[in-house]
Design a protein around this motif. Structure first.
Motif, PDB file in Angstrom:
ATOM      1  N   LEU A 185      21.181  43.662  37.063  1.00 48.34           N
ATOM      2  CA  LEU A 185      22.529  44.151  37.323  1.00 48.34           C
ATOM      3  C   LEU A 185      22.722  44.329  38.820  1.00 48.34           C
ATOM      4  N   LEU A 244      28.039  43.418  39.766  1.00 47.19           N
ATOM      5  CA  LEU A 244      28.130  43.385  38.304  1.00 47.19           C
ATOM      6  C   LEU A 244      28.253  44.795  37.743  1.00 47.19           C
ATOM      7  N   GLN A 245      27.507  45.739  38.297  1.00 41.97           N
ATOM      8  CA  GLN A 245      27.604  47.130  37.863  1.00 41.97           C
ATOM      9  C   GLN A 245      29.019  47.652  38.063  1.00 41.97           C
ATOM     10  N   ILE A 264      31.428  46.131  35.460  1.00 43.66           N
ATOM     11  CA  ILE A 264      31.269  46.783  34.156  1.00 43.66           C
ATOM     12  C   ILE A 264      31.915  48.163  34.158  1.00 43.66           C
ATOM     13  N   LYS A 265      31.790  48.870  35.274  1.00 48.68           N
ATOM     14  CA  LYS A 265      32.371  50.210  35.382  1.00 48.68           C
ATOM     15  C   LYS A 265      33.896  50.164  35.318  1.00 48.68           C
ATOM     16  N   LEU A 295      35.823  47.888  33.746  1.00 50.43           N
ATOM     17  CA  LEU A 295      36.409  47.342  32.517  1.00 50.43           C
ATOM     18  C   LEU A 295      37.016  48.389  31.590  1.00 50.43           C
ATOM     19  N   SER A 310      35.717  42.478  41.897  1.00 47.52           N
ATOM     20  CA  SER A 310      35.520  43.136  40.602  1.00 47.52           C
ATOM     21  C   SER A 310      36.850  43.419  39.924  1.00 47.52           C
ATOM     22  N   ARG A 327      38.124  41.871  36.458  1.00 47.59           N
ATOM     23  CA  ARG A 327      38.572  42.762  35.385  1.00 47.59           C
ATOM     24  C   ARG A 327      39.901  42.288  34.831  1.00 47.59           C
ATOM     25  N   THR A 345      39.556  39.160  32.727  1.00 38.43           N
ATOM     26  CA  THR A 345      38.920  39.421  31.433  1.00 38.43           C
ATOM     27  C   THR A 345      39.894  40.059  30.454  1.00 38.43           C
ATOM     28  N   SER A 361      30.043  43.447  23.583  1.00 38.56           N
ATOM     29  CA  SER A 361      30.096  44.687  24.363  1.00 38.56           C
ATOM     30  C   SER A 361      31.155  44.599  25.453  1.00 38.56           C
ATOM     31  N   THR A 362      31.334  43.407  26.008  1.00 36.69           N
ATOM     32  CA  THR A 362      32.374  43.220  27.026  1.00 36.69           C
ATOM     33  C   THR A 362      33.757  43.404  26.422  1.00 36.69           C
ATOM     34  N   ARG A 388      34.443  47.051  25.850  1.00 36.73           N
ATOM     35  CA  ARG A 388      34.834  47.769  27.068  1.00 36.73           C
ATOM     36  C   ARG A 388      36.280  47.460  27.449  1.00 36.73           C
TER      37      ARG A 388
END
Length: 429
Positions: free
Chosen positions: A17, A21-22, A25-26, A28, A333, A337, A340, A380-381, A384
């Motif tokens: 990660l 990438l972290q 993910i945060k 999303l 990021s 987001r 996605t 999981s994506t 989120r």
């Protein structure tokens, strides 16, 4: 057996990660409002970030930005990844732009009249403190009364005991009792009670119903009343059911939470993250980016990275370099987001076409795996993405999680949505 050192070659796969990438993910699961707050905070803390003025954002430029970004992502893998060799003007030109653009004339809106604005609502504490100041000149009673008011919960109940109140002064217990009786006589009636029974009794006595069966029900048979045992209460009081109903009706109209009207729950307005719009015969997802700041790298601070500027020390360049990297990670990021969310929303639209056309009774069963397989992402994506997000559809505003639910096999061999079945049962009743 002797100890030996040996070298072995081993091929393994690991998921590392990276900071970017972290961060992606945060971001999303955040709602649009939460993301807006985060971006505004980042712009305060990171001098490399600044907001693009609204008048500089043009639709054509936005489209060009997206196309250029996609081209940059394909080309980036062929470039050397060392800091000094990167061509930031080429890869991030959209975010580094500091060129001048003429401002379009803007409509000047007239501000709302001051008399049409709402004043701050009075709290329960303010309301009671005002009455306390009007009711007594005794400084001790005022101090105790203030302590009592400060220990009321949102419903108006006293949550501190006599002993706890007395120790705050310290004050004598008889004075605390006298101050409590004073506060209990304030508006709203029933305030500063220590439990439900006392709250109701204060209101009953205020209505002049002392000594009546109404008071007796609350004093002696409140538990039976809460358990809906009306025949038992009537028997104990020697009343008919019709006579008892009159007393119960009085109690039903009392306020069990007298302080609640001074602490109204604010309406939570939902701001959709995605709008579903019908274009000709197809539905498309449009992201709601109102309120999200459009960020870019500050050209003023970017110049501090110039190797030819002799006035810039190594320490300065190191600091700016770190902030620059963080700013780029954040911008990319946020962009990832949004892409996605757009993919997930469009997939939900494909699976929910009948619902969009005809309503809840035509909602199809849907699980995270269906959307994940459709867009080529992990479950999981998708999970989120749909957290804390809302979609505005022709059928109303729904949380994105609403579209994911199990199905029940029907006699026709098709799976029927559990939400659809609940809707049909609700209609039949």
């Amino acid at each position: 057996m002797g100890i030996q050192q040996k070298l072995h070659t081993k091929l393994v796969q690991k998921l590392i990660l990276t900071p970017s990438l972290q961060q992606a993910i945060k971001l999303l699961p955040m709602s649009t409002l939460e993301l807006s707050d985060l971006l505004n905070q980042e712009m305060v803390e990171n001098p490399m970030l600044e907001e693009v003025p609204t008048e500089e954002l043009q639709p054509a430029e936005a489209a060009a930005t997206r196309e250029k970004t996609e081209a940059e992502e394909k080309t980036a893998t062929t470039k050397n990844d060392t800091w000094d060799d990167q061509d930031y003007e080429y890869f991030f030109g959209d975010y580094l732009d500091d060129g001048y653009r003429p401002r379009a004339p803007q409509e000047v809106r007239e501000a709302a009249a001051i008399e049409n604005t709402l004043s701050t609502a009075s709290s329960l504490s303010d309301h009671l403190m005002w009455q306390l100041s009007m009711q007594t000149d005794d400084s001790v009673i005022r101090e105790i009364g203030s302590a009592i008011i400060g220990n009321l919960d949102d419903d108006g109940y006293l949550v501190a005991s006599f002993e706890e109140l007395a120790s705050m002064g310290p004050w004598p217990l008889p004075e605390v009792e006298r101050a409590l009786r004073l506060v209990q006589a304030f508006d709203p009636v029933g305030v500063a009670a220590r439990d439900l029974q006392e709250c109701l009794l204060l209101q009953i006595r205020h209505l002049g119903l002392e000594g009546t069966s109404t008071e007796k029900i609350v004093v002696d048979h409140l538990r039976l009343l809460q358990n809906h045992q009306a025949p038992e209460i009537a028997r104990k009081l020697g009343l008919t059911i019709d006579e008892l109903k009159e007393h119960i009706e009085v109690i039903r109209n009392l306020d069990p939470k007298p302080g609640n009207r001074f602490n109204p729950t604010q309406s939570q307005y939902v701001i959709p993250d995605v709008y579903v719009i019908k274009v000709e015969d197809q539905y498309v997802a449009v992201l709601n980016e109102d309120g999200l700041p459009q960020m870019r790298i500050s050209p003023v601070y970017r110049r501090l990275l110039d190797k030819n500027a002799t006035e810039n020390t190594d320490e300065t360049r190191a600091y700016v370099k770190d902030k620059f990297r963080s700013a780029l990670w954040l911008i990319k990021s946020v962009e990832q987001r949004q892409k996605t969310i757009h993919k997930v929303a469009n997939s939900i639209i494909i699976f929910s076409r009948d619902f969009l056309d005809h309503g809840i009774e035509h909602l199809r069963p849907l699980v995270l795996r269906d959307v994940a397989n459709d867009i080529g992402m992990h479950e999981s994506t998708v999970s989120r993405v749909v957290t804390n997000k809302y979609m505005h559809t022709p059928q109303g505003v729904f949380e994105m999680k609403y579209f994911f639910h199990s199905g029940i096999s029907s006699s026709y061999g098709e799976s029927v949505s559990s939400v659809t079945i609940k809707q049909r049962i609700r209609k039949n009743h």
